[in-house]
Design a protein around this motif. Structure first.
Motif, PDB file in Angstrom:
ATOM      1  N   SER A   4       0.847  -1.185   0.000  1.00  0.00           N
ATOM      2  CA  SER A   4       0.000   0.000   0.000  1.00  0.00           C
ATOM      3  C   SER A   4       0.876   1.225   0.000  1.00  0.00           C
ATOM      4  CB  SER A   4      -0.898   0.011   1.244  1.00  0.00           C
ATOM      5  OG  SER A   4      -1.510   1.281   1.392  1.00  0.00           O
ATOM      6  N   ALA A   5       0.456   2.257  -0.767  1.00  0.00           N
ATOM      7  CA  ALA A   5       1.167   3.532  -0.752  1.00  0.00           C
ATOM      8  C   ALA A   5       0.558   4.476   0.272  1.00  0.00           C
ATOM      9  CB  ALA A   5       1.123   4.147  -2.147  1.00  0.00           C
ATOM     10  N   GLU A   6      -0.470   4.028   0.962  1.00  0.00           N
ATOM     11  CA  GLU A   6      -1.150   4.875   1.937  1.00  0.00           C
ATOM     12  C   GLU A   6      -0.308   5.007   3.204  1.00  0.00           C
ATOM     13  OE1 GLU A   6      -5.504   5.101   4.220  1.00  0.00           O
ATOM     14  OE2 GLU A   6      -5.055   3.516   2.775  1.00  0.00           O
ATOM     15  N   THR A   7      -0.339   6.193   3.785  1.00  0.00           N
ATOM     16  CA  THR A   7       0.331   6.428   5.058  1.00  0.00           C
ATOM     17  C   THR A   7      -0.712   6.468   6.172  1.00  0.00           C
ATOM     18  OG1 THR A   7       2.143   7.678   4.058  1.00  0.00           O
ATOM     19  CG2 THR A   7       1.744   8.029   6.400  1.00  0.00           C
ATOM     20  N   PHE A   8      -0.586   5.564   7.131  1.00  0.00           N
ATOM     21  CA  PHE A   8      -1.524   5.509   8.246  1.00  0.00           C
ATOM     22  C   PHE A   8      -0.989   6.313   9.427  1.00  0.00           C
ATOM     23  CE2 PHE A   8      -2.717   1.759   5.819  1.00  0.00           C
ATOM     24  CZ  PHE A   8      -4.107   1.765   5.925  1.00  0.00           C
ATOM     25  N   ASP A   9      -1.916   6.870  10.196  1.00  0.00           N
ATOM     26  CA  ASP A   9      -1.513   7.489  11.459  1.00  0.00           C
ATOM     27  C   ASP A   9      -0.928   6.436  12.393  1.00  0.00           C
ATOM     28  OD1 ASP A   9      -2.353  10.104  10.827  1.00  0.00           O
ATOM     29  OD2 ASP A   9      -4.412   9.679  11.464  1.00  0.00           O
ATOM     30  N   LEU A  10      -1.537   5.256  12.392  1.00  0.00           N
ATOM     31  CA  LEU A  10      -1.140   4.194  13.321  1.00  0.00           C
ATOM     32  C   LEU A  10      -1.263   2.836  12.663  1.00  0.00           C
ATOM     33  CD1 LEU A  10      -0.545   3.089  16.234  1.00  0.00           C
ATOM     34  CD2 LEU A  10      -3.028   3.140  16.609  1.00  0.00           C
ATOM     35  N   ILE A  11      -0.215   2.043  12.777  1.00  0.00           N
ATOM     36  CA  ILE A  11      -0.284   0.615  12.456  1.00  0.00           C
ATOM     37  C   ILE A  11       0.113  -0.148  13.706  1.00  0.00           C
ATOM     38  CG2 ILE A  11       0.698  -1.289  11.123  1.00  0.00           C
ATOM     39  CD1 ILE A  11       1.096   0.584   8.796  1.00  0.00           C
ATOM     40  N   THR A  12      -0.749  -1.048  14.147  1.00  0.00           N
ATOM     41  CA  THR A  12      -0.424  -1.914  15.276  1.00  0.00           C
ATOM     42  C   THR A  12      -0.169  -3.324  14.756  1.00  0.00           C
ATOM     43  OG1 THR A  12      -2.697  -2.623  15.797  1.00  0.00           O
ATOM     44  CG2 THR A  12      -1.934  -0.542  16.758  1.00  0.00           C
ATOM     45  N   MET A  13       0.568  -4.101  15.541  1.00  0.00           N
ATOM     46  CA  MET A  13       0.937  -5.452  15.112  1.00  0.00           C
ATOM     47  C   MET A  13       0.844  -6.403  16.297  1.00  0.00           C
ATOM     48  SD  MET A  13       4.528  -6.586  13.333  1.00  0.00           S
ATOM     49  CE  MET A  13       4.985  -8.297  13.066  1.00  0.00           C
ATOM     50  N   GLY A  14       0.171  -7.540  16.096  1.00  0.00           N
ATOM     51  CA  GLY A  14       0.150  -8.537  17.161  1.00  0.00           C
ATOM     52  C   GLY A  14      -1.195  -9.181  17.394  1.00  0.00           C
ATOM     53  N   GLY A  54     -10.618   9.452  15.491  1.00  0.00           N
ATOM     54  CA  GLY A  54     -10.481  10.083  14.195  1.00  0.00           C
ATOM     55  C   GLY A  54      -9.187   9.791  13.469  1.00  0.00           C
ATOM     56  N   ARG A  55      -8.376   8.878  14.006  1.00  0.00           N
ATOM     57  CA  ARG A  55      -7.096   8.553  13.373  1.00  0.00           C
ATOM     58  C   ARG A  55      -7.254   7.421  12.359  1.00  0.00           C
ATOM     59  NH1 ARG A  55      -3.999  12.913  14.066  1.00  0.00           N
ATOM     60  NH2 ARG A  55      -4.187  13.686  16.216  1.00  0.00           N
ATOM     61  N   THR A  56      -6.428   7.440  11.315  1.00  0.00           N
ATOM     62  CA  THR A  56      -6.414   6.320  10.377  1.00  0.00           C
ATOM     63  C   THR A  56      -5.549   5.214  10.966  1.00  0.00           C
ATOM     64  OG1 THR A  56      -4.551   7.299   9.164  1.00  0.00           O
ATOM     65  CG2 THR A  56      -6.778   7.781   8.371  1.00  0.00           C
ATOM     66  N   ALA A  57      -6.096   4.015  11.045  1.00  0.00           N
ATOM     67  CA  ALA A  57      -5.421   2.923  11.747  1.00  0.00           C
ATOM     68  C   ALA A  57      -5.569   1.630  10.975  1.00  0.00           C
ATOM     69  CB  ALA A  57      -5.983   2.762  13.158  1.00  0.00           C
ATOM     70  N   ALA A  58      -4.558   0.785  11.096  1.00  0.00           N
ATOM     71  CA  ALA A  58      -4.562  -0.550  10.495  1.00  0.00           C
ATOM     72  C   ALA A  58      -3.904  -1.517  11.459  1.00  0.00           C
ATOM     73  CB  ALA A  58      -3.824  -0.546   9.156  1.00  0.00           C
ATOM     74  N   VAL A  59      -4.184  -2.809  11.265  1.00  0.00           N
ATOM     75  CA  VAL A  59      -3.639  -3.859  12.118  1.00  0.00           C
ATOM     76  C   VAL A  59      -2.928  -4.893  11.252  1.00  0.00           C
ATOM     77  CG1 VAL A  59      -4.162  -5.661  13.803  1.00  0.00           C
ATOM     78  CG2 VAL A  59      -5.507  -3.567  13.789  1.00  0.00           C
ATOM     79  N   ILE A  60      -1.753  -5.319  11.715  1.00  0.00           N
ATOM     80  CA  ILE A  60      -1.059  -6.460  11.123  1.00  0.00           C
ATOM     81  C   ILE A  60      -1.255  -7.644  12.063  1.00  0.00           C
ATOM     82  CG2 ILE A  60       1.154  -7.421  10.395  1.00  0.00           C
ATOM     83  CD1 ILE A  60       2.131  -4.522  10.014  1.00  0.00           C
TER      84      ILE A  60
END
Length: 327
Positions: A4-14, A54-60
């Motif tokens: 992805s070329a998108e920039t997230f405010d937050l990516i969490t992993m786990g 209101g933040r952009t967030a994704a999870v791995i």
């Protein structure tokens, strides 16, 4: 996993899973008659908490290839958390977690993650390291270090953060000590776990944990000594959660914030730390001063502690502002 070329405010992993919580409080699990189903897993809940603000967030993470895995995807989308890096593992079921609710301070947890949790099957080669580099905040946990291949993948993600072009807002290490998760990985010896914690802290800029977790990471328990030991290990900001004594945060530049707990009628304290984490990320992204950031995070934890669920209980900015305004 997809690029992805998108920039997230937050990516969490786990960790991810499904929380099966009693709808009656003060009742032992054998006598509970009805339950609610909620999205669970600490880093997943942190992403939900940030998205609620209101933040952009994704999870791995990874789930089983089963109906509960489908539920995880549906719940993430409902909460506005990107699920593109949530992939199935056919060999293992999606974990479920039961709890008992005895307010104000007794909430036993029962994890069903056997024979192995899919979220520990994250492989280094599957990571979208460009997305990890670009994320304004990357959040990982101690549980991710407990077994392979998750351990190597987590450390690879941390190393990628060091190669980010523009300086990110933060790389957060949630110390997250769960000894039962280590027994099938590196063993449950805290000294052995400390080796991996030390390596992770070399790459992180923020460390967050309670007194017990700080002791695993540093070998000391006194709050200020814990904070200093975390700073000495390499982070720039140490956040030590002290339960009834509130929160101590110490920055490498000498800035310190000590915030007392917010008094609430506790219903279920299990999601409070995740709400704290999501709001901490929100404050760091906003560039707030340390005391305001910690005060908001503390308030977020208090709001969730006053509610039954975890993920669906995460507060909005309006709710936080109202609670802060009331003092």
């Amino acid at each position: 996993m997809a690029d992805s070329a998108e920039t997230f405010d937050l990516i969490t992993m786990g960790r991810v899973g499904v929380d099966i919580y009693p709808l009656q409080t003060g009742v032992p699990l054998p006598r509970v008659e009805s339950f609610g189903k909620f999205l669970g897993g600490s880093p997943t809940n942190v992403a939900v908490a940030a998205a609620r603000l209101g933040r952009t967030a994704a999870v791995i993470t990874r789930t089983g290839d089963d109906p509960f895995g489908t539920y995880v995807h549906e719940a993430l989308k409902e909460f506005g958390v990107d699920d593109r890096w949530v992939t199935p593992v056919a060999a293992y079921p999606t974990p479920v977690t039961f709890c008992e609710i005895f307010p104000p301070d007794d909430f036993p947890l029962y994890f069903y993650r056997q024979p192995k949790a899919p979220d520990l099957e994250i492989h280094p080669g599957e990571l979208d390291l460009d997305a990890v580099r670009r994320a304004r905040i990357f959040w990982m946990t101690g549980t991710g270090l407990s077994a392979e291949p998750s351990r190597t993948a987590t450390l690879a993600a941390l190393e990628a953060r060091n190669k980010a072009g523009e300086a990110p807002a933060a790389t957060v290490f949630d110390l997250d000590w769960r000894p039962m998760f280590w027994k099938e990985g590196a063993g449950d010896d805290p000294a052995e776990a400390r080796t991996y914690y030390t390596e992770a802290m070399r790459h992180a800029t923020v460390a967050v944990g309670n007194i017990d977790e700080c002791e695993i990471a540093t070998g000391v328990r006194e709050p200020r000594a814990c904070a200093q030991a975390l700073l000495d290990a390499g982070v720039e900001l140490a956040v030590v959660k002290q339960g009834p004594a509130g929160v101590l945060a110490v920055h490498r530049d000498g800035t310190t914030a000590e915030v007392p707990p917010v008094p609430v009628d506790v219903v279920n304290g299990l999601g409070a730390g995740d709400a704290f984490g999501g709001s901490l990320c929100h404050g760091l992204l906003a560039g707030w001063d340390l005391e305001k950031t910690v005060r908001y995070a503390n308030a977020a934890g208090a709001i969730v502690a006053s509610r039954l669920a975890c993920s669906s209980a995460m507060p909005t900015a309006a709710e936080l502002d109202a609670l802060i305004a009331r003092g």
